[in-house]
Design a protein around this motif. Structure first.
Motif, PDB file in Angstrom:
ATOM      1  N   LEU A  98       0.284  -6.565   0.392  1.00 21.42           N
ATOM      2  CA  LEU A  98       0.176  -5.257   0.868  1.00 21.42           C
ATOM      3  C   LEU A  98       1.031  -4.222   0.749  1.00 21.42           C
ATOM      4  O   LEU A  98       0.881  -2.962   0.810  1.00 21.42           O
ATOM      5  CB  LEU A  98      -0.363  -5.657   2.559  1.00 21.42           C
ATOM      6  N   ALA A  99       2.364  -4.852   0.901  1.00 19.55           N
ATOM      7  CA  ALA A  99       3.425  -3.928   0.552  1.00 19.55           C
ATOM      8  C   ALA A  99       3.295  -3.287  -0.753  1.00 19.55           C
ATOM      9  O   ALA A  99       3.698  -2.262  -1.117  1.00 19.55           O
ATOM     10  CB  ALA A  99       4.724  -4.838   0.874  1.00 19.55           C
ATOM     11  N   GLU A 100       2.771  -4.291  -1.625  1.00 20.42           N
ATOM     12  CA  GLU A 100       2.626  -3.338  -2.975  1.00 20.42           C
ATOM     13  C   GLU A 100       1.652  -2.266  -3.027  1.00 20.42           C
ATOM     14  O   GLU A 100       1.913  -1.205  -3.656  1.00 20.42           O
ATOM     15  CB  GLU A 100       2.063  -4.516  -4.130  1.00 20.42           C
ATOM     16  N   THR A 101       0.514  -2.554  -2.241  1.00 19.88           N
ATOM     17  CA  THR A 101      -0.446  -1.436  -2.284  1.00 19.88           C
ATOM     18  C   THR A 101       0.123  -0.075  -1.602  1.00 19.88           C
ATOM     19  O   THR A 101      -0.108   1.015  -1.767  1.00 19.88           O
ATOM     20  CB  THR A 101      -1.400  -1.898  -1.375  1.00 19.88           C
ATOM     21  N   PHE A 102       0.925  -0.476  -0.484  1.00 17.12           N
ATOM     22  CA  PHE A 102       1.699   0.656   0.187  1.00 17.12           C
ATOM     23  C   PHE A 102       2.631   1.427  -0.884  1.00 17.12           C
ATOM     24  O   PHE A 102       2.698   2.826  -0.892  1.00 17.12           O
ATOM     25  CB  PHE A 102       2.432   0.115   1.279  1.00 17.12           C
ATOM     26  N   PHE A 103       3.346   1.026  -1.582  1.00 15.14           N
ATOM     27  CA  PHE A 103       4.192   1.584  -2.645  1.00 15.14           C
ATOM     28  C   PHE A 103       3.306   2.281  -3.780  1.00 15.14           C
ATOM     29  O   PHE A 103       3.527   3.500  -3.733  1.00 15.14           O
ATOM     30  CB  PHE A 103       4.913   0.380  -3.433  1.00 15.14           C
ATOM     31  N   ASN A 104       2.198   1.667  -4.015  1.00 11.55           N
ATOM     32  CA  ASN A 104       1.182   2.543  -4.768  1.00 11.55           C
ATOM     33  C   ASN A 104       0.856   3.692  -4.048  1.00 11.55           C
ATOM     34  O   ASN A 104       0.927   5.013  -4.996  1.00 11.55           O
ATOM     35  CB  ASN A 104       0.027   1.713  -5.177  1.00 11.55           C
ATOM     36  N   SER A 105       0.343   3.571  -2.904  1.00 12.35           N
ATOM     37  CA  SER A 105       0.048   4.764  -2.158  1.00 12.35           C
ATOM     38  C   SER A 105       0.990   5.979  -2.049  1.00 12.35           C
ATOM     39  O   SER A 105       0.687   7.132  -2.028  1.00 12.35           O
ATOM     40  CB  SER A 105      -0.735   4.470  -0.787  1.00 12.35           C
ATOM     41  N   MET A 121       3.439   1.390 -11.065  1.00  9.85           N
ATOM     42  CA  MET A 121       2.594   0.851  -9.982  1.00  9.85           C
ATOM     43  C   MET A 121       2.489  -0.576 -10.093  1.00  9.85           C
ATOM     44  O   MET A 121       2.268  -1.207 -11.193  1.00  9.85           O
ATOM     45  CB  MET A 121       1.468   1.788  -9.996  1.00  9.85           C
ATOM     46  N   PHE A 122       2.045  -1.122  -8.841  1.00  9.85           N
ATOM     47  CA  PHE A 122       1.555  -2.522  -8.904  1.00  9.85           C
ATOM     48  C   PHE A 122       0.099  -2.600  -9.211  1.00  9.85           C
ATOM     49  O   PHE A 122      -0.714  -2.440  -8.345  1.00  9.85           O
ATOM     50  CB  PHE A 122       2.011  -3.244  -7.527  1.00  9.85           C
ATOM     51  N   VAL A 123      -0.519  -2.867 -10.244  1.00 12.03           N
ATOM     52  CA  VAL A 123      -1.560  -2.939 -10.589  1.00 12.03           C
ATOM     53  C   VAL A 123      -2.323  -4.297 -10.804  1.00 12.03           C
ATOM     54  O   VAL A 123      -3.540  -4.699 -10.172  1.00 12.03           O
ATOM     55  CB  VAL A 123      -1.774  -2.367 -12.154  1.00 12.03           C
ATOM     56  N   PHE A 124      -1.573  -5.395 -11.439  1.00 12.35           N
ATOM     57  CA  PHE A 124      -2.443  -6.624 -11.347  1.00 12.35           C
ATOM     58  C   PHE A 124      -1.516  -7.710 -10.811  1.00 12.35           C
ATOM     59  O   PHE A 124      -1.930  -9.067 -10.760  1.00 12.35           O
ATOM     60  CB  PHE A 124      -2.591  -7.148 -12.971  1.00 12.35           C
ATOM     61  N   GLU A 125      -0.294  -7.215 -10.049  1.00 11.07           N
ATOM     62  CA  GLU A 125       0.350  -8.176  -9.432  1.00 11.07           C
ATOM     63  C   GLU A 125      -0.320  -8.949  -8.285  1.00 11.07           C
ATOM     64  O   GLU A 125      -0.560  -9.954  -8.364  1.00 11.07           O
ATOM     65  CB  GLU A 125       1.829  -7.458  -8.888  1.00 11.07           C
TER      66      GLU A 125
END
Length: 575
Positions: A98-105, A121-125
């Motif tokens: 979820l933290a990775e997705t927040f960074f992407n946003s 961005m975190f695409v496949f992590e």
């Protein structure tokens, strides 16, 4: 490059994510008390507040960062290094995905990019499943030697909501009987039989749900127990074993659950084991992490593209005046874009259409509206776009397109579950199937009304039929709040001029609705029209619609049962 600046940016994003998830969990933790207090208005408001939280926090993070990264905001290397440092900061988090997705946003809001850039961005992590099988902290566990009566009594005791039961002993015996009828007629309990119930309760609308599983016959059999808090107290409403019904509870037409999830991937892994029909992104959506669900969907779609060869084509159905819709036949999703120009009589703007979709995203969908994800700069391989579709897109949504030698990039689109348009379904189904479909169609409209939604354009082409034969509304450009509409009887003509007038001789305001006229356009199939008119006769009565409005204005909340009425233990009991 300034290392302190990189470090500070990563730390600020991590702190803002922590604020978001902490607040999210605090709002979720309010649900049990709302359920106990029967404070349904607060339950709804809390749900909407939680839905808006993510976007608000991303925007706040963007504003916070802009002040000290403005001189490097357009430097790719800065964000690459920031991502690397951020990844190190969140390494030990149990909600890392979820933290990775927040960074992407956040980075999508600050750094101008047309689509996904994998190095920034975190695409496949992504999804990192956690083991749940060996954790005693997650389940209440009931051994076989206790016997069925004691196990059921213990479950009721372990999930004591702290308020009066309507009929606790009656509930226990109803559950015992249901288990005997469904499980013990097919399987014999043994020393290896064990029952587990997930400790955290799932709340939605007026219901609380327990999710468990019993190991019997060498395999796990999942079950769901819904509780309601009615006028006479708490009671068990039913016991669900059917996989399709369980899948429907977590379906794309339902609002998200309020359930505490300290380790989200752990809960998703458990749900994936008991509701195997659902994909990972659907399960994240269902527990309120819809932004990460969007990330998981995108990953799933990219993987599907790599392992498929079919072409993107126009979706079946009558062409809409507002939306252009296409699909990949091998993937159960449609892609929807707002057209550059609307054909008459449509008069709204593109922004007004987007506002309607936002309304749906925070409203209770009561099992009758499809959930959507909103994307910007979505990339498709150009060689996977059918030439006919490409020609159509250039003609209808050209302002949203960027076409390169290898890709078509769409500036803004929505994704939505693909369904069979109701008008097409009615053209091809049997008479008996059509009767059920038009009954469902009426229920869809009336249940939306009870949730304060008036669909506006109620033609069958704007409704879809799901795999479970539910009828769902999916065209949102004309929806309004039901309480804003003025339902009227048609005035009776009295003079010769009025009787033979070629147009209405009485004044009609923009929000006036004449339910008597619904019969003229609602059902095109002749052999089921009369059945529909009789089955849903209240639909054509303005006073009936006004009665729904009055209930809404009094603060009454509809509970949309996400399972068939016939499986309820007490079908006539109020929720």
């Amino acid at each position: 490059m300034n290392r302190d600046q990189i470090k500070l940016a990563a730390e600020r994003i991590a702190e803002c994510y922590h604020t978001y998830i902490t607040t999210f969990n605090e709002l979720t933790a309010l649900a049990p008390q709302f359920f106990v207090d029967k404070d349904w208005l607060s339950m709804q408001q809390n749900h909407k507040r939680r839905l808006r939280l993510y976007k608000d926090q991303v925007e706040a993070t963007k504003l916070l960062l802009q002040g000290f990264v403005k001189d490097v905001a357009l430097e790719k290397e800065f964000w690459r290094e920031t991502k690397s440092y951020y990844s190190w900061i969140i390494t030990e988090r149990k909600d890392k995905e979820l933290a990775e997705t927040f960074f992407n946003s956040v980075i999508r809001k600050i750094y101008p990019m047309q689509g996904i850039e994998k190095d920034l961005m975190f695409v496949f992590e992504g999804y990192d499943t956690c083991d749940f099988h060996s954790s005693e902290k997650l389940f209440y566990t009931y051994p076989p030697e206790w016997g069925l009566q004691k196990i059921i009594r213990s479950i009721i005791q372990d999930f004591d909501f702290g308020v009066r039961y309507m009929d606790k002993e009656g509930d226990i015996q109803l559950l015992v009987r249901a288990v005997r009828e469904v499980i013990l007629t097919r399987y014999q309990a043994s020393k290896d039989t064990i029952t587990q119930v997930w400790k955290n309760v799932f709340y939605r609308n007026k219901a609380a749900y327990l999710i468990g599983r019993t190991k019997v016959g060498g395999k796990w059999m999942p079950f769901i127990i819904p509780f309601l808090n009615g006028p006479k107290g708490i009671y068990v409403d039913t016991l669900i074993f059917d996989p399709l019904t369980m899948s429907s509870l977590f379906g794309f037409t339902r609002s998200y659950f309020m359930v505490e999830a300290p380790i989200p991937s752990q809960l998703v892994a458990f749900l994936n084991s008991v509701i195997s029909q659902k994909k990972i992104h659907e399960l994240y959506n269902s527990i309120g992490f819809n932004k990460h669900g969007k990330t998981e969907f995108y990953r799933d779609f990219l993987i599907h593209l790599e392992h498929s060869k079919d072409m993107l084509v126009e979706a079946e159905g009558i062409k809409g005046m507002v939306m252009e819709v296409f699909t990949l036949p091998s993937y159960n999703i449609v892609f929807k874009m707002v057209k550059d120009y609307f054909e008459p009589p449509k008069t709204m703007t593109r922004q007004e259409v987007r506002e309607k979709y936002k309304l749906v995203s925070v409203h209770d969908r009561v099992g009758r509206m499809a959930d959507t994800h909103e994307f910007e700069y979505f990339h498709f391989p150009l060689n996977r776009v059918d030439p006919t579709l490409l020609k159509t897109l250039r003609a209808t949504v050209n302002s949203l397109l960027t076409i390169t030698d290898t890709e078509i990039i769409i500036k803004h689109l929505y994704t939505e579950r693909r369904m069979i348009p109701l008008n097409i379904y009615l053209e091809n189904c049997t008479y008996e199937e059509a009767k059920v479909a038009v009954e469902e169609y009426g229920y869809s409209i009336l249940q939306l009304a009870q949730a304060n939604i008036f669909p506006g354009d109620m033609m069958t082409k704007n409704f879809g039929v799901t795999r479970q034969k539910r009828v769902v509304f999916y065209d949102y450009d004309e929806i309004e709040f039901l309480t804003d509409m003025n339902f009227r009887w048609k005035p009776k003509p009295e003079t010769y001029e009025q009787i033979y007038a070629s147009a209405p001789w009485y004044d009609i305001a923009p929000n006036d609705v004449f339910p008597e006229d619904f019969k003229r356009f609602m059902i095109g199939r002749e052999d089921v029209k009369q059945h529909f008119w009789e089955y849903h006769k209240n639909m054509f009565n303005p006073d009936y619609w006004k009665s729904i409005q009055e209930k809404i204005k009094k603060g009454e909340l509809l509970h949309a049962f996400p399972y068939p009425k016939e499986i309820r233990f007490r079908p006539d009991e109020e929720a």
